[in-house]
Design an enzyme around this catalytic site. Structure first.
Site, PDB file in Angstrom:
ATOM      1  N   CYS A 133       0.867  -1.187   0.000  1.00 48.83           N
ATOM      2  CA  CYS A 133       0.000   0.000   0.000  1.00 48.83           C
ATOM      3  C   CYS A 133       0.898   1.229   0.000  1.00 48.83           C
ATOM      4  O   CYS A 133       2.071   1.135  -0.393  1.00 48.83           O
ATOM      5  CB  CYS A 133      -0.966  -0.028   1.185  1.00 48.83           C
ATOM      6  SG  CYS A 133      -0.171   0.019   2.804  1.00 48.83           S
ATOM      7  N   ASN A 155       2.360   1.421   4.329  1.00 50.28           N
ATOM      8  CA  ASN A 155       2.653   0.129   5.004  1.00 50.28           C
ATOM      9  C   ASN A 155       2.391   0.218   6.514  1.00 50.28           C
ATOM     10  O   ASN A 155       3.110  -0.369   7.323  1.00 50.28           O
ATOM     11  CB  ASN A 155       4.088  -0.353   4.702  1.00 50.28           C
ATOM     12  CG  ASN A 155       4.381  -1.790   5.112  1.00 50.28           C
ATOM     13  OD1 ASN A 155       5.498  -2.114   5.510  1.00 50.28           O
ATOM     14  ND2 ASN A 155       3.407  -2.672   5.042  1.00 50.28           N
ATOM     15  N   CYS A 209      -1.323   0.673   7.401  1.00 49.40           N
ATOM     16  CA  CYS A 209      -2.754   0.346   7.545  1.00 49.40           C
ATOM     17  C   CYS A 209      -3.131  -0.874   6.708  1.00 49.40           C
ATOM     18  O   CYS A 209      -3.294  -1.976   7.238  1.00 49.40           O
ATOM     19  CB  CYS A 209      -3.640   1.528   7.173  1.00 49.40           C
ATOM     20  SG  CYS A 209      -3.461   2.960   8.266  1.00 49.40           S
ATOM     21  N   ARG A 210      -3.253  -0.687   5.395  1.00 46.93           N
ATOM     22  CA  ARG A 210      -3.836  -1.750   4.570  1.00 46.93           C
ATOM     23  C   ARG A 210      -2.917  -2.948   4.358  1.00 46.93           C
ATOM     24  O   ARG A 210      -3.352  -4.099   4.534  1.00 46.93           O
ATOM     25  CB  ARG A 210      -4.278  -1.178   3.219  1.00 46.93           C
ATOM     26  CG  ARG A 210      -5.433  -0.199   3.354  1.00 46.93           C
ATOM     27  CD  ARG A 210      -5.599   0.632   2.105  1.00 46.93           C
ATOM     28  NE  ARG A 210      -4.468   1.522   1.917  1.00 46.93           N
ATOM     29  CZ  ARG A 210      -4.252   2.266   0.841  1.00 46.93           C
ATOM     30  NH1 ARG A 210      -5.104   2.202  -0.161  1.00 46.93           N
ATOM     31  NH2 ARG A 210      -3.221   3.070   0.762  1.00 46.93           N
ATOM     32  N   SER A 211      -1.654  -2.709   3.944  1.00 44.16           N
ATOM     33  CA  SER A 211      -0.827  -3.881   3.609  1.00 44.16           C
ATOM     34  C   SER A 211      -0.383  -4.697   4.834  1.00 44.16           C
ATOM     35  O   SER A 211      -0.331  -5.924   4.732  1.00 44.16           O
ATOM     36  CB  SER A 211       0.340  -3.521   2.679  1.00 44.16           C
ATOM     37  OG  SER A 211       1.215  -2.602   3.253  1.00 44.16           O
ATOM     38  N   ASP A 260      -8.010   3.824   1.119  1.00 41.17           N
ATOM     39  CA  ASP A 260      -7.095   4.291   2.163  1.00 41.17           C
ATOM     40  C   ASP A 260      -7.909   4.759   3.366  1.00 41.17           C
ATOM     41  O   ASP A 260      -8.708   5.690   3.240  1.00 41.17           O
ATOM     42  CB  ASP A 260      -6.284   5.443   1.557  1.00 41.17           C
ATOM     43  CG  ASP A 260      -5.259   6.004   2.507  1.00 41.17           C
ATOM     44  OD1 ASP A 260      -5.291   5.656   3.705  1.00 41.17           O
ATOM     45  OD2 ASP A 260      -4.429   6.802   2.049  1.00 41.17           O
TER      46      ASP A 260
HETATM   47  P1  4NP Z   1      -1.735   2.757   4.192  1.00 36.52           P
HETATM   48  O1  4NP Z   1      -2.380   4.098   4.814  1.00 36.52           O
HETATM   49  O2  4NP Z   1      -1.213   3.127   2.824  1.00 36.52           O
HETATM   50  O3  4NP Z   1      -2.870   1.824   4.132  1.00 36.52           O
HETATM   51  O4  4NP Z   1      -0.644   2.332   5.144  1.00 36.52           O
HETATM   52  C1  4NP Z   1      -1.716   5.325   4.880  1.00 36.52           C
HETATM   53  C2  4NP Z   1      -0.747   5.533   5.822  1.00 36.52           C
HETATM   54  C3  4NP Z   1      -0.119   6.764   5.916  1.00 36.52           C
HETATM   55  C4  4NP Z   1      -0.465   7.767   5.043  1.00 36.52           C
HETATM   56  C5  4NP Z   1      -1.428   7.564   4.089  1.00 36.52           C
HETATM   57  C6  4NP Z   1      -2.040   6.333   4.006  1.00 36.52           C
HETATM   58  N1  4NP Z   1       0.167   9.034   5.148  1.00 36.52           N
HETATM   59  O5  4NP Z   1      -0.205   9.957   4.404  1.00 36.52           O
HETATM   60  O6  4NP Z   1       1.061   9.214   6.002  1.00 36.52           O
END
Ligand code: 4NP
Length: 157
Positions: free
Chosen positions: A9, A12, A14-16, A127
Site C-alpha cells: 500500500c 505500510n 494500515c492496509r498492507s 485508504d
Molecule cells: P496505508 O495508509 O497506505 O494503508 O498504510 C496510509 C498511511 C499513511 C499515510 C497515508 C495512508 N500518510 O499519508 O502518512
C-alpha cells in the site's frame, strides 16, 4: 517451493500490514502456512520502522489479527526478484509499482487486491488513514473476502 507474496500500500501502516496478517491467518487456518512466505511494504517510506497505525491495530485485533509487521518501503532492486506475487491495494499503488518495474516480467507479478474479491464490488481497498472508524472495518472486510479469492486463484494456478 514456497509461494512468496508481497502486499503493498502507500504507508505500510494500515492496509498492507493488515493484508499480510489476514492472509497469514487464512493460510494458517487452512494448515498450509509452511507453503507461503508473506510480507508487506509501502510505496512511500515515510513511516519506515513504525508499527501499524494504532486504529488499524485495534480493529484488527478484534478479529484476532495481531499486526506485528514493521513498515518498510518497497525495494525495486530486490522485491521484484524475491516475490512471486505483488499485490497492490489501490490504483495509485499499482501505478507507483508499475513505474518501479525494471522489466516486462516484473509486471506479470503485479495484481490488485480487489481483482480477487468474491462478495464485494469495490475496485480498490480504500485508504482509511484520514477517514473514520468504519474505514478500518471496510479494509478488513475487503481483505478477508479478497484473501479467500486470492487463495482460490493460487490453488488453481
Ligand atoms: P496505508 O495508509 O497506505 O494503508 O498504510 C496510509 C498511511 C499513511 C499515510 C497515508 C495512508 N500518510 O499519508 O502518512
Amino acid at each position: 517451493m514456497k509461494k512468496k507474496i508481497l502486499f503493498v500500500c502507500l504507508g505500510n501502516i494500515c492496509r498492507s500490514p493488515s493484508a499480510e496478517a489476514v492472509f497469514k491467518g487464512l493460510v494458517r487456518n487452512k494448515g498450509v502456512h509452511d507453503k507461503f512466505e508473506i510480507d508487506s511494504a509501502g510505496t512511500y517510506g515515510y513511516h519506515e520502522g513504525e508499527l501499524a497505525d494504532r486504529r488499524m491495530q485495534s480493529h484488527a485485533v478484534k478479529r484476532g489479527y495481531n499486526l506485528t509487521s514493521i513498515s518498510r518501503p518497497f525495494k525495486p532492486g530486490s522485491d521484484w526478484d524475491r516475490f512471486d506475487y505483488i499485490i497492490a491495494m489501490d490504483d495509485s499503488n499499482l501505478r507507483d509499482l508499475k513505474e518501479m518495474a525494471r522489466y516486462g516480467d516484473d509486471l506479470k507479478k503485479l495484481f490488485k487486491m480487489t481483482d480477487f474479491s468474491k462478495n464485494f464490488n469495490y475496485n480498490e481497498v480504500p485508504d482509511p488513514y484520514y477517514g473514520g472508524e468504519q474505514g478500518f472495518e471496510l479494509v478488513l472486510d475487503l481483505l478477508e473476502d479478497a484473501g479467500e479469492g486470492f487463495y482460490e486463484f493460487l490453488e488453481k494456478g
